[in-house]
Design a protein around this motif. Structure first.
Motif, PDB file in Angstrom:
ATOM      1  N   ARG A 352       0.804  -1.219   0.000  1.00  0.00           N
ATOM      2  CA  ARG A 352       0.000   0.000   0.000  1.00  0.00           C
ATOM      3  C   ARG A 352       0.841   1.276   0.000  1.00  0.00           C
ATOM      4  NH1 ARG A 352      -4.706   1.749   4.392  1.00  0.00           N
ATOM      5  NH2 ARG A 352      -5.229   3.749   3.408  1.00  0.00           N
ATOM      6  N   PHE A 353       1.942   1.275   0.749  1.00  0.00           N
ATOM      7  CA  PHE A 353       2.673   2.529   0.953  1.00  0.00           C
ATOM      8  C   PHE A 353       4.061   2.572   0.305  1.00  0.00           C
ATOM      9  CE2 PHE A 353      -0.220   2.216   4.633  1.00  0.00           C
ATOM     10  CZ  PHE A 353      -0.902   3.409   4.484  1.00  0.00           C
ATOM     11  N   TYR A 354       4.723   1.422   0.162  1.00  0.00           N
ATOM     12  CA  TYR A 354       6.112   1.426  -0.277  1.00  0.00           C
ATOM     13  C   TYR A 354       6.307   0.930  -1.705  1.00  0.00           C
ATOM     14  CZ  TYR A 354       7.125   2.276   4.648  1.00  0.00           C
ATOM     15  OH  TYR A 354       7.170   2.817   5.915  1.00  0.00           O
ATOM     16  N   THR A 355       5.220   0.714  -2.426  1.00  0.00           N
ATOM     17  CA  THR A 355       5.326   0.288  -3.818  1.00  0.00           C
ATOM     18  C   THR A 355       4.845   1.429  -4.706  1.00  0.00           C
ATOM     19  OG1 THR A 355       4.886  -2.004  -3.157  1.00  0.00           O
ATOM     20  CG2 THR A 355       4.668  -1.465  -5.506  1.00  0.00           C
ATOM     21  N   ALA A 356       5.792   2.158  -5.242  1.00  0.00           N
ATOM     22  CA  ALA A 356       5.446   3.313  -6.069  1.00  0.00           C
ATOM     23  C   ALA A 356       4.987   2.863  -7.452  1.00  0.00           C
ATOM     24  CB  ALA A 356       6.644   4.244  -6.193  1.00  0.00           C
ATOM     25  N   ARG A 357       4.044   3.605  -8.018  1.00  0.00           N
ATOM     26  CA  ARG A 357       3.615   3.353  -9.389  1.00  0.00           C
ATOM     27  C   ARG A 357       4.515   4.140 -10.343  1.00  0.00           C
ATOM     28  NH1 ARG A 357      -1.846   3.506  -6.931  1.00  0.00           N
ATOM     29  NH2 ARG A 357      -2.964   1.586  -7.519  1.00  0.00           N
ATOM     30  N   THR A 358       4.653   3.650 -11.551  1.00  0.00           N
ATOM     31  CA  THR A 358       5.424   4.358 -12.574  1.00  0.00           C
ATOM     32  C   THR A 358       4.630   4.388 -13.870  1.00  0.00           C
ATOM     33  OG1 THR A 358       6.565   2.331 -13.278  1.00  0.00           O
ATOM     34  CG2 THR A 358       7.648   3.674 -11.579  1.00  0.00           C
ATOM     35  N   VAL A 359       4.800   5.461 -14.616  1.00  0.00           N
ATOM     36  CA  VAL A 359       4.217   5.575 -15.957  1.00  0.00           C
ATOM     37  C   VAL A 359       5.267   6.184 -16.875  1.00  0.00           C
ATOM     38  CG1 VAL A 359       1.830   5.775 -15.194  1.00  0.00           C
ATOM     39  CG2 VAL A 359       3.213   7.835 -15.401  1.00  0.00           C
ATOM     40  N   ARG A 360       5.164   5.865 -18.157  1.00  0.00           N
ATOM     41  CA  ARG A 360       6.084   6.438 -19.143  1.00  0.00           C
ATOM     42  C   ARG A 360       5.313   7.405 -20.031  1.00  0.00           C
ATOM     43  NH1 ARG A 360      11.061   4.855 -19.706  1.00  0.00           N
ATOM     44  NH2 ARG A 360      11.163   5.432 -21.917  1.00  0.00           N
ATOM     45  N   VAL A 361       5.833   8.606 -20.121  1.00  0.00           N
ATOM     46  CA  VAL A 361       5.231   9.635 -20.963  1.00  0.00           C
ATOM     47  C   VAL A 361       6.349  10.255 -21.803  1.00  0.00           C
ATOM     48  CG1 VAL A 361       3.949  11.788 -21.037  1.00  0.00           C
ATOM     49  CG2 VAL A 361       3.450  10.105 -19.248  1.00  0.00           C
ATOM     50  N   ASN A 362       6.200  10.202 -23.110  1.00  0.00           N
ATOM     51  CA  ASN A 362       7.211  10.759 -24.017  1.00  0.00           C
ATOM     52  C   ASN A 362       8.596  10.182 -23.729  1.00  0.00           C
ATOM     53  OD1 ASN A 362       5.255  12.407 -25.252  1.00  0.00           O
ATOM     54  ND2 ASN A 362       5.559  14.008 -23.695  1.00  0.00           N
ATOM     55  N   ASN A 363       8.641   8.871 -23.543  1.00  0.00           N
ATOM     56  CA  ASN A 363       9.889   8.129 -23.299  1.00  0.00           C
ATOM     57  C   ASN A 363      10.556   8.485 -21.976  1.00  0.00           C
ATOM     58  OD1 ASN A 363       9.796   6.665 -25.771  1.00  0.00           O
ATOM     59  ND2 ASN A 363      10.578   8.481 -26.850  1.00  0.00           N
ATOM     60  N   ALA A 364       9.829   9.143 -21.089  1.00  0.00           N
ATOM     61  CA  ALA A 364      10.354   9.458 -19.756  1.00  0.00           C
ATOM     62  C   ALA A 364       9.498   8.752 -18.718  1.00  0.00           C
ATOM     63  CB  ALA A 364      10.349  10.963 -19.518  1.00  0.00           C
ATOM     64  N   THR A 365      10.157   8.236 -17.683  1.00  0.00           N
ATOM     65  CA  THR A 365       9.453   7.526 -16.629  1.00  0.00           C
ATOM     66  C   THR A 365       9.134   8.471 -15.478  1.00  0.00           C
ATOM     67  OG1 THR A 365      10.531   5.428 -17.165  1.00  0.00           O
ATOM     68  CG2 THR A 365       9.571   5.627 -14.965  1.00  0.00           C
ATOM     69  N   THR A 366       7.883   8.497 -15.062  1.00  0.00           N
ATOM     70  CA  THR A 366       7.460   9.286 -13.901  1.00  0.00           C
ATOM     71  C   THR A 366       7.126   8.324 -12.768  1.00  0.00           C
ATOM     72  OG1 THR A 366       6.553  11.077 -15.252  1.00  0.00           O
ATOM     73  CG2 THR A 366       5.733  10.889 -12.989  1.00  0.00           C
ATOM     74  N   THR A 367       7.776   8.530 -11.615  1.00  0.00           N
ATOM     75  CA  THR A 367       7.510   7.708 -10.435  1.00  0.00           C
ATOM     76  C   THR A 367       6.524   8.437  -9.539  1.00  0.00           C
ATOM     77  OG1 THR A 367       9.717   6.718 -10.514  1.00  0.00           O
ATOM     78  CG2 THR A 367       8.530   6.590  -8.414  1.00  0.00           C
ATOM     79  N   ILE A 368       5.469   7.756  -9.152  1.00  0.00           N
ATOM     80  CA  ILE A 368       4.415   8.371  -8.341  1.00  0.00           C
ATOM     81  C   ILE A 368       4.403   7.679  -6.985  1.00  0.00           C
ATOM     82  CG2 ILE A 368       1.956   8.891  -8.214  1.00  0.00           C
ATOM     83  CD1 ILE A 368       1.949   8.758 -11.307  1.00  0.00           C
ATOM     84  N   ASP A 369       4.879   8.415  -5.995  1.00  0.00           N
ATOM     85  CA  ASP A 369       5.144   7.870  -4.659  1.00  0.00           C
ATOM     86  C   ASP A 369       3.998   8.184  -3.717  1.00  0.00           C
ATOM     87  OD1 ASP A 369       6.370   6.913  -2.370  1.00  0.00           O
ATOM     88  OD2 ASP A 369       8.307   7.803  -2.853  1.00  0.00           O
ATOM     89  N   THR A 370       3.658   7.218  -2.880  1.00  0.00           N
ATOM     90  CA  THR A 370       2.561   7.389  -1.924  1.00  0.00           C
ATOM     91  C   THR A 370       2.963   8.203  -0.710  1.00  0.00           C
ATOM     92  OG1 THR A 370       1.723   5.222  -2.589  1.00  0.00           O
ATOM     93  CG2 THR A 370       0.840   6.132  -0.549  1.00  0.00           C
ATOM     94  N   LEU A 371       4.240   8.164  -0.347  1.00  0.00           N
ATOM     95  CA  LEU A 371       4.701   8.766   0.901  1.00  0.00           C
ATOM     96  C   LEU A 371       5.444  10.076   0.668  1.00  0.00           C
ATOM     97  CD1 LEU A 371       5.977   5.554   2.738  1.00  0.00           C
ATOM     98  CD2 LEU A 371       3.782   6.717   3.008  1.00  0.00           C
ATOM     99  N   SER A 372       5.511  10.883   1.725  1.00  0.00           N
ATOM    100  CA  SER A 372       6.178  12.186   1.690  1.00  0.00           C
ATOM    101  C   SER A 372       7.642  12.072   2.110  1.00  0.00           C
ATOM    102  CB  SER A 372       5.466  13.159   2.630  1.00  0.00           C
ATOM    103  OG  SER A 372       4.126  13.372   2.240  1.00  0.00           O
ATOM    104  N   PHE A 373       8.407  13.072   1.748  1.00  0.00           N
ATOM    105  CA  PHE A 373       9.776  13.242   2.231  1.00  0.00           C
ATOM    106  C   PHE A 373       9.838  14.497   3.103  1.00  0.00           C
ATOM    107  CE2 PHE A 373      10.588  10.689  -1.560  1.00  0.00           C
ATOM    108  CZ  PHE A 373      11.578   9.823  -1.128  1.00  0.00           C
ATOM    109  N   ILE A 374      10.904  14.598   3.892  1.00  0.00           N
ATOM    110  CA  ILE A 374      11.224  15.886   4.516  1.00  0.00           C
ATOM    111  C   ILE A 374      11.568  16.858   3.385  1.00  0.00           C
ATOM    112  CG2 ILE A 374      12.781  17.103   6.078  1.00  0.00           C
ATOM    113  CD1 ILE A 374      11.088  15.134   7.568  1.00  0.00           C
ATOM    114  N   GLN A 375      11.124  18.113   3.508  1.00  0.00           N
ATOM    115  CA  GLN A 375      11.419  19.094   2.460  1.00  0.00           C
ATOM    116  C   GLN A 375      12.936  19.236   2.297  1.00  0.00           C
ATOM    117  OE1 GLN A 375       9.934  20.719   0.202  1.00  0.00           O
ATOM    118  NE2 GLN A 375       7.795  21.097   0.746  1.00  0.00           N
ATOM    119  N   PRO A 376      13.485  18.912   1.133  1.00  0.00           N
ATOM    120  CA  PRO A 376      14.947  18.938   0.986  1.00  0.00           C
ATOM    121  C   PRO A 376      15.550  20.323   1.141  1.00  0.00           C
ATOM    122  CG  PRO A 376      13.859  18.520  -1.115  1.00  0.00           C
ATOM    123  CD  PRO A 376      12.816  18.399  -0.065  1.00  0.00           C
ATOM    124  N   ARG A 377      14.870  21.367   0.647  1.00  0.00           N
ATOM    125  CA  ARG A 377      15.474  22.699   0.728  1.00  0.00           C
ATOM    126  C   ARG A 377      15.438  23.270   2.139  1.00  0.00           C
ATOM    127  NH1 ARG A 377      13.485  25.610  -4.917  1.00  0.00           N
ATOM    128  NH2 ARG A 377      14.851  24.390  -6.306  1.00  0.00           N
TER     129      ARG A 377
END
Length: 569
Positions: A352-377
């Motif tokens: 449910r939470f740790y398996t990200a979905r991926t799609v390819r658009v215009n030969n580029a892969t987009t990873t769609i993650d369920t969980l948040s990160f700490i703001q990097p900046r």
């Protein structure tokens, strides 16, 4: 506004000054070995070198904060959760110790030595500069001792000037008392008009621009910070120091975020390899995200990234037949990862939470993650978002106004002072909101919306935030914990001092369970085993033998679950 050198010099000059500090690193190593190389170095330059060395600590950020303290304190987790034995992994932990003895302590001691080498008629012009250097050295010695216990101090930093090469270790009790005495003397001297015009640190002081009154406020805040560590060990001494500090004129105490002790830098200051690894190791934690979401904390988007399920990405998944038509973006896109290894490794949670979905658009892969990160900046302003390198500012707090207010709230709530705990609690929480609002904007945090007055007022009225004397310490410590996301070492210290947050507190930190067993959270760094061949073996061994007599010290020197002197069992 946040105080730092940016209030005193232009951005162009600031950037130039920091570049100077960075370029001095190699030559500074030479002057550590060869004191003759210091004869042409202005005293103020060594103050700048020390400041840069304190904050330019990429290994400390990576190993001590990102890999150790933040996961232990449930600020963050690894990308797929915490490993089964993550509280027992200490490699490279304890980076601050070497910094004190290779750069920081020597550079700040050099300030006094360099002044002593000036013509006698010039020396009276550096009285204030010497005291400011002592305040900064006191802070860093405290910071190192905080997790190491006994350290060399009184006899340290003098070997190249004819002093001992085998300094004795000061016990933590002795060190804290020494630092308090030095800080009191520095405050008194900084407040005393001098007969000779003083040479200002100017842009070499990138905290306060050489403003002596601001350093008086910082020194008083540091006295209070050190004294707070005595809450279990020596509450009578804590009370004495606290009452003395808080009896100071209001002009000598922090009174707004403009007085905060913070080092602010251009974006490129954190552009090193270990900082660049930041986003891959700091998944937002479920306990912190859940609490902040429930209470509608305005710092939410300053602290965390939204997950990948924007409507645009959902539409891509629909087109790719991975989601049913009509799926809409959730009102909540801040989702934290499980902190217990057993939960993050449970099959249903992986799916449910740790398996990200991926799609390819215009030969580029987009990873769609369920969980948040700490703001990097928030930690690395130069971090590239969507391919754009950040150009904002980095903020390194030492003691800011919110911290000072919440200390006063705690002192009032525990009966040490007769001030209003509610007043200082409300002021401290508001100051934290304001500070992070300024930081998020200054660091150019992505997807951040500036706070409104209505949001801040509503937050203070939340049932789990509004002050309640019956659970005052719980509430105060919970807010200290949240505020210290940018200073995880202080969050760790708060937990050790107060026992909050915990499994039953307002902000719940659940037990960390691995293979069915509750893990023990470390409380200090592994001290290392002295070798008979090292030059200062006798003093180091004697110091550690004395520390080991304290109840709760742990099984052995390497037992990080043991305690230092102030962290009384």
């Amino acid at each position: 506004m946040i105080t730092s050198y940016k209030n005193y010099v232009s951005g162009f000059l600031v950037a130039g000054t920091l570049l100077f500090g960075s370029c001095q690193k190699e030559s500074f190593v030479e002057t550590n070995v060869n004191p003759e190389g210091l004869t042409s170095v202005p005293p103020a330059s060594q103050f700048l070198n020390a400041t840069v060395s304190i904050h330019d600590r990429d290994f400390e950020a990576y190993y001590d904060f990102y890999r150790r303290i933040m996961p232990w304190m449930q600020y963050s987790t690894g990308v797929t959760g915490n490993g089964q034995n993550f509280t027992q992994v200490y490699d490279n932990f304890g980076q601050r110790y070497n910094a004190l003895y290779t750069t920081v302590g020597n550079a700040l001691s050099d300030v006094e030595r360099l002044v002593a080498n000036l013509p006698a008629e010039e020396q009276p012009r550096y009285v204030h500069m010497i005291r400011i250097a002592r305040v900064l050295k006191a802070y860093y010695a405290f910071y190192v001792s905080d997790v190491h216990g006994s350290i060399p101090y009184t006899e340290a930093f003098q070997a190249r000037y004819g002093g001992t090469q085998t300094p004795k270790y000061d016990t933590q009790a002795t060190l804290f008392a020494t630092l308090d005495t030095e800080l009191k003397e520095a405050i008194t001297t900084l407040k005393t008009p001098q007969t000779a015009p003083q040479v200002a640190l100017g842009t070499n002081d990138q905290y306060y621009g050489g403003n002596t009154q601001q350093w008086v406020k910082a020194a008083n805040a540091l006295r209070l910070k050190i004294a707070m560590r005595l809450s279990k060990r020596d509450p009578a001494k804590l009370k004495t120091i606290a009452l003395e500090v808080l009896a100071s004129p209001a002009s000598d105490l922090m009174g707004s975020n403009a007085d905060s002790w913070v080092f602010t830098t251009p974006a490129g200051f954190t552009g090193d390899a270990n900082s660049n690894f930041f986003p891959e190791v700091l998944r937002a934690s479920k306990p912190l995200v859940d609490f902040m979401w429930e209470t509608q904390d305005p710092r939410n988007d300053a602290f965390f990234t939204p997950n990948g399920y924007s409507q645009a990405n959902i539409d891509l998944l629909i087109a790719n037949r991975q989601l049913p038509a009509g799926t809409r973006e959730s009102t909540r896109r801040y989702v934290g990862g499980f902190t217990s290894p057993d939960q993050s490794q449970a099959a249903q949670n992986i799916q449910r939470f740790y398996t990200a979905r991926t799609v390819r658009v215009n030969n580029a892969t987009t990873t769609i993650d369920t969980l948040s990160f700490i703001q990097p900046r928030l930690f690395q302003a130069s971090y590239a978002v969507n391919g754009t390198v950040g150009t904002g500012r980095n903020y390194f707090p030492v003691i800011n106004y919110a911290d000072f207010c919440l200390m006063r709230a705690e002192l009032a709530a525990t009966g040490i002072t007769t001030e209003s705990a509610k007043t200082w609690y409300d002021t401290g929480v508001t100051a934290s909101l304001d500070w992070y609002d300024s930081v998020a904007q200054g660091a150019q945090v992505a997807n951040y919306t500036p706070m409104t007055a209505a949001e801040k007022a509503a937050y203070l009225a939340q049932p789990k935030v509004a002050f309640n004397q019956a659970k005052a310490l719980d509430l105060i410590a919970s807010q200290q914990y949240i505020h210290f996301l940018r200073q995880p070492s202080e969050g760790w210290a708060t937990w050790k001092r107060t026992g909050y947050p915990n499994a039953t507190s307002t902000l719940v930190l659940p037990p960390l369970v691995s293979n069915g067993a509750v893990l023990t959270i470390p409380r200090r760094v592994p001290l290392g085993i002295p070798s008979p061949t090292e030059p200062n073996y006798e003093n180091r061994k004697a110091a550690y033998d004395e520390m080991a007599k304290e109840p709760g010290f742990g099984r052995d020197l390497q037992d990080a679950t043991g305690r230092v002197w102030w962290d009384k069992l």
